[in-house]
Design a protein around this motif. Structure first.
Motif, PDB file in Angstrom:
ATOM      1  N   ASN A  14     -19.818  11.311 -13.751  1.00  0.00           N
ATOM      2  CA  ASN A  14     -20.234  12.699 -12.760  1.00  0.00           C
ATOM      3  C   ASN A  14     -21.840  13.847 -13.811  1.00  0.00           C
ATOM      4  O   ASN A  14     -22.724  13.903 -13.613  1.00  0.00           O
ATOM      5  CB  ASN A  14     -20.308  13.785 -11.553  1.00  0.00           C
ATOM      6  CG  ASN A  14     -19.634  12.678 -10.503  1.00  0.00           C
ATOM      7  OD1 ASN A  14     -18.557  13.317 -10.268  1.00  0.00           O
ATOM      8  ND2 ASN A  14     -19.868  11.657 -10.327  1.00  0.00           N
ATOM      9  N   VAL A  15     -20.568  14.362 -14.607  1.00  0.00           N
ATOM     10  CA  VAL A  15     -20.684  14.318 -16.033  1.00  0.00           C
ATOM     11  C   VAL A  15     -22.631  13.633 -16.722  1.00  0.00           C
ATOM     12  O   VAL A  15     -23.398  14.466 -17.204  1.00  0.00           O
ATOM     13  CB  VAL A  15     -20.630  15.513 -16.107  1.00  0.00           C
ATOM     14  CG1 VAL A  15     -20.763  16.581 -17.433  1.00  0.00           C
ATOM     15  CG2 VAL A  15     -19.503  16.796 -15.527  1.00  0.00           C
ATOM     16  N   ALA A  16     -21.889  12.693 -16.469  1.00  0.00           N
ATOM     17  CA  ALA A  16     -22.930  12.234 -17.267  1.00  0.00           C
ATOM     18  C   ALA A  16     -24.031  10.901 -16.718  1.00  0.00           C
ATOM     19  O   ALA A  16     -24.417  11.176 -17.722  1.00  0.00           O
ATOM     20  CB  ALA A  16     -21.394  10.936 -18.741  1.00  0.00           C
ATOM     21  N   GLY A  17     -23.596  11.473 -15.671  1.00  0.00           N
ATOM     22  CA  GLY A  17     -24.958  11.228 -14.946  1.00  0.00           C
ATOM     23  C   GLY A  17     -24.875   9.540 -14.779  1.00  0.00           C
ATOM     24  O   GLY A  17     -25.534   8.372 -14.573  1.00  0.00           O
ATOM     25  N   LEU A  18     -23.802   8.619 -14.996  1.00  0.00           N
ATOM     26  CA  LEU A  18     -23.904   7.762 -14.583  1.00  0.00           C
ATOM     27  C   LEU A  18     -23.330   6.876 -13.100  1.00  0.00           C
ATOM     28  O   LEU A  18     -22.939   7.463 -12.331  1.00  0.00           O
ATOM     29  CB  LEU A  18     -22.333   6.569 -15.709  1.00  0.00           C
ATOM     30  CG  LEU A  18     -22.739   7.102 -17.469  1.00  0.00           C
ATOM     31  CD1 LEU A  18     -21.590   6.959 -17.997  1.00  0.00           C
ATOM     32  CD2 LEU A  18     -24.449   6.914 -17.399  1.00  0.00           C
ATOM     33  N   LEU A  19     -23.520   5.676 -12.568  1.00  0.00           N
ATOM     34  CA  LEU A  19     -23.314   5.188 -11.959  1.00  0.00           C
ATOM     35  C   LEU A  19     -21.747   4.471 -11.338  1.00  0.00           C
ATOM     36  O   LEU A  19     -21.674   3.608 -12.241  1.00  0.00           O
ATOM     37  CB  LEU A  19     -24.393   4.297 -10.633  1.00  0.00           C
ATOM     38  CG  LEU A  19     -25.492   3.887 -10.879  1.00  0.00           C
ATOM     39  CD1 LEU A  19     -26.241   2.995 -10.583  1.00  0.00           C
ATOM     40  CD2 LEU A  19     -25.960   4.904  -9.471  1.00  0.00           C
ATOM     41  N   ASP A  20     -21.069   5.253 -11.233  1.00  0.00           N
ATOM     42  CA  ASP A  20     -19.433   4.731 -11.555  1.00  0.00           C
ATOM     43  C   ASP A  20     -19.051   4.106  -9.895  1.00  0.00           C
ATOM     44  O   ASP A  20     -18.736   5.503  -9.567  1.00  0.00           O
ATOM     45  CB  ASP A  20     -18.868   6.280 -12.311  1.00  0.00           C
ATOM     46  CG  ASP A  20     -17.260   5.863 -12.066  1.00  0.00           C
ATOM     47  OD1 ASP A  20     -17.284   4.705 -12.127  1.00  0.00           O
ATOM     48  OD2 ASP A  20     -17.107   6.908 -12.504  1.00  0.00           O
ATOM     49  N   THR A  21     -18.374   3.124  -9.406  1.00  0.00           N
ATOM     50  CA  THR A  21     -17.924   3.246  -7.930  1.00  0.00           C
ATOM     51  C   THR A  21     -16.758   1.945  -8.247  1.00  0.00           C
ATOM     52  O   THR A  21     -16.567   1.892  -7.292  1.00  0.00           O
ATOM     53  CB  THR A  21     -19.221   2.166  -7.672  1.00  0.00           C
ATOM     54  OG1 THR A  21     -19.566   1.119  -8.222  1.00  0.00           O
ATOM     55  CG2 THR A  21     -20.583   3.302  -7.650  1.00  0.00           C
ATOM     56  N   ALA A  22     -16.141   1.564  -9.487  1.00  0.00           N
ATOM     57  CA  ALA A  22     -15.371   0.548  -9.766  1.00  0.00           C
ATOM     58  C   ALA A  22     -13.700   1.370  -9.718  1.00  0.00           C
ATOM     59  O   ALA A  22     -13.845   1.893  -9.958  1.00  0.00           O
ATOM     60  CB  ALA A  22     -15.475  -0.234 -11.266  1.00  0.00           C
ATOM     61  N   VAL A  23     -13.535   0.509  -9.341  1.00  0.00           N
ATOM     62  CA  VAL A  23     -11.840   0.914  -9.007  1.00  0.00           C
ATOM     63  C   VAL A  23     -11.261   0.587 -10.217  1.00  0.00           C
ATOM     64  O   VAL A  23     -10.922   0.040 -10.828  1.00  0.00           O
ATOM     65  CB  VAL A  23     -10.928   0.078  -7.885  1.00  0.00           C
ATOM     66  CG1 VAL A  23      -9.673   0.559  -7.500  1.00  0.00           C
ATOM     67  CG2 VAL A  23     -11.346   0.157  -6.382  1.00  0.00           C
ATOM     68  N   PRO A  24     -10.339   1.637 -10.808  1.00  0.00           N
ATOM     69  CA  PRO A  24      -9.640   3.013  -9.593  1.00  0.00           C
ATOM     70  C   PRO A  24     -10.317   4.173 -10.611  1.00  0.00           C
ATOM     71  O   PRO A  24     -10.243   4.937  -9.718  1.00  0.00           O
ATOM     72  CB  PRO A  24      -8.188   3.420 -10.206  1.00  0.00           C
ATOM     73  CG  PRO A  24      -8.353   2.787 -11.931  1.00  0.00           C
ATOM     74  CD  PRO A  24      -9.314   1.426 -11.918  1.00  0.00           C
ATOM     75  N   GLY A  25     -11.324   3.703 -11.620  1.00  0.00           N
ATOM     76  CA  GLY A  25     -12.117   4.701 -11.602  1.00  0.00           C
ATOM     77  C   GLY A  25     -11.337   6.062 -11.989  1.00  0.00           C
ATOM     78  O   GLY A  25     -10.202   6.750 -12.283  1.00  0.00           O
ATOM     79  N   PRO A  26     -12.572   6.998 -13.030  1.00  0.00           N
ATOM     80  CA  PRO A  26     -12.042   8.028 -13.908  1.00  0.00           C
ATOM     81  C   PRO A  26     -11.299   9.092 -13.109  1.00  0.00           C
ATOM     82  O   PRO A  26     -11.460   9.361 -11.768  1.00  0.00           O
ATOM     83  CB  PRO A  26     -13.197   8.521 -14.301  1.00  0.00           C
ATOM     84  CG  PRO A  26     -14.536   9.198 -14.221  1.00  0.00           C
ATOM     85  CD  PRO A  26     -13.879   6.897 -13.435  1.00  0.00           C
ATOM     86  N   GLY A  27     -10.493  10.413 -13.860  1.00  0.00           N
ATOM     87  CA  GLY A  27      -9.946  11.149 -12.723  1.00  0.00           C
ATOM     88  C   GLY A  27     -10.655  12.701 -13.070  1.00  0.00           C
ATOM     89  O   GLY A  27     -12.050  12.648 -12.603  1.00  0.00           O
TER      90      GLY A  27
END
Length: 219
Positions: A14-27
Motif C-alpha cells: 500500500n505504501v509503495a502504491g502497487l496493485l497487490d492482490t495475490a494470496v497470501p500477500g504481505p503482512g
C-alpha cells in the motif's frame, strides 16, 4: 442484518502504491498494526456476532485484535479476497495506467458489465458470485451484526453493485482508507442499503453528486 465491511490495515505494498492482490500477500506495516489494534475500540458500540476474513494474511492480522477482544473465531473465506489484478499484479496502482484500468474494470462490473474480464484475471460474474456467497453465509448464521475484513477495491465494487443507494460515481469518488469501513443493512433476499462510508452518512444515490475520479486502490 447489519453488515460491516472493513478494509485491512496498511501493508508495505500500500505504501509503495502497487496493485497487490495475490494470496497470501504481505503482512502489515507498523502503522497497519496500530490500525488493527484500534479496531476493538472503534467497534465498541457494534454487537459483532460473526467475523470473516479473506485468505490474504493482511486481513487475518487486521482482524486478530478484534477477534481476541470479542472472543470470536475469524472465519477464513476465499470469497472476500481482493479482486485479482491478473496481468496487472504488482504494477503501480495510481490513477493512471494499470491502476486506472483495474478500477475501471471493477466499476464496470458494478455498473452491470459483468462479462468484462480483468486482463489475466476474473470477470464480474465470478467476483460478485464469490463475494455474495460469503455475505449469504454470514446472513445465514442468523447474526444480527457481521463483520467482514476484506479489501478496498472489493468492498467498493461490491457495495456499488449491491447497495441500492450507492452508485458507481459515489464509489469511484470515495476511496476507502486502511481500516475504513462501509456499514450496510439488509439481507441477500431484500437487498442492501449503505448506512455509512468511512464514518460519513451515505446519501441516496441520486443525491451523491457528480462522479468522482476512478482511483487505483487494490489491496
Amino acid at each position: 442484518m447489519r453488515l460491516l465491511l472493513v478494509r485491512h490495515g496498511e501493508t508495505p505494498n500500500n505504501v509503495a502504491g502497487l496493485l497487490d492482490t495475490a494470496v497470501p500477500g504481505p503482512g502489515l506495516t507498523e502503522l497497519g498494526e496500530r490500525q488493527a489494534a484500534a479496531l476493538p475500540q472503534a467497534f465498541a458500540d457494534e454487537d459483532i456476532e460473526v467475523l470473516y476474513v479473506s485468505t490474504l494474511v493482511r486481513t487475518q492480522l487486521t482482524a486478530a485484535p478484534l477477534a481476541a477482544a470479542r472472543g470470536l473465531e475469524a472465519r477464513v473465506r476465499d470469497g472476500i479476497r481482493e479482486i485479482s489484478a491478473g496481468d496487472l499484479e504488482l504494477l503501480p496502482g495510481d490513477t493512471a495506467g494499470a491502476g486506472l484500468q483495474y478500477m475501471r474494470t471493477a466499476f464496470a462490473w458494478a455498473a452491470g458489465d459483468v462479462d468484462l474480464r480483468m486482463p489475466g484475471g476474473e470477470n464480474g460474474t465470478e467476483f460478485l458470485a464469490r463475494y455474495d456467497a460469503v455475505v449469504a453465509e454470514a446472513a445465514g448464521t442468523g447474526a444480527a451484526t457481521a463483520a467482514l475484513v476484506s479489501h478496498g477495491a472489493a468492498i467498493r465494487t461490491w457495495a456499488a453493485a449491491r447497495a441500492h443507494n450507492v452508485d458507481v460515481p459515489f464509489a469511484a469518488g470515495h476511496r476507502l482508507a486502511n481500516t475504513g469501513t462501509v456499514i450496510l443493512e439488509g439481507s441477500p433476499t431484500d437487498g442492501w442499503k449503505a448506512l455509512s462510508w468511512a464514518g460519513a452518512t451515505v446519501v441516496p444515490a441520486e443525491e451523491s453528486g457528480p462522479a468522482g475520479r476512478a482511483l487505483g486502490e487494490a489491496g
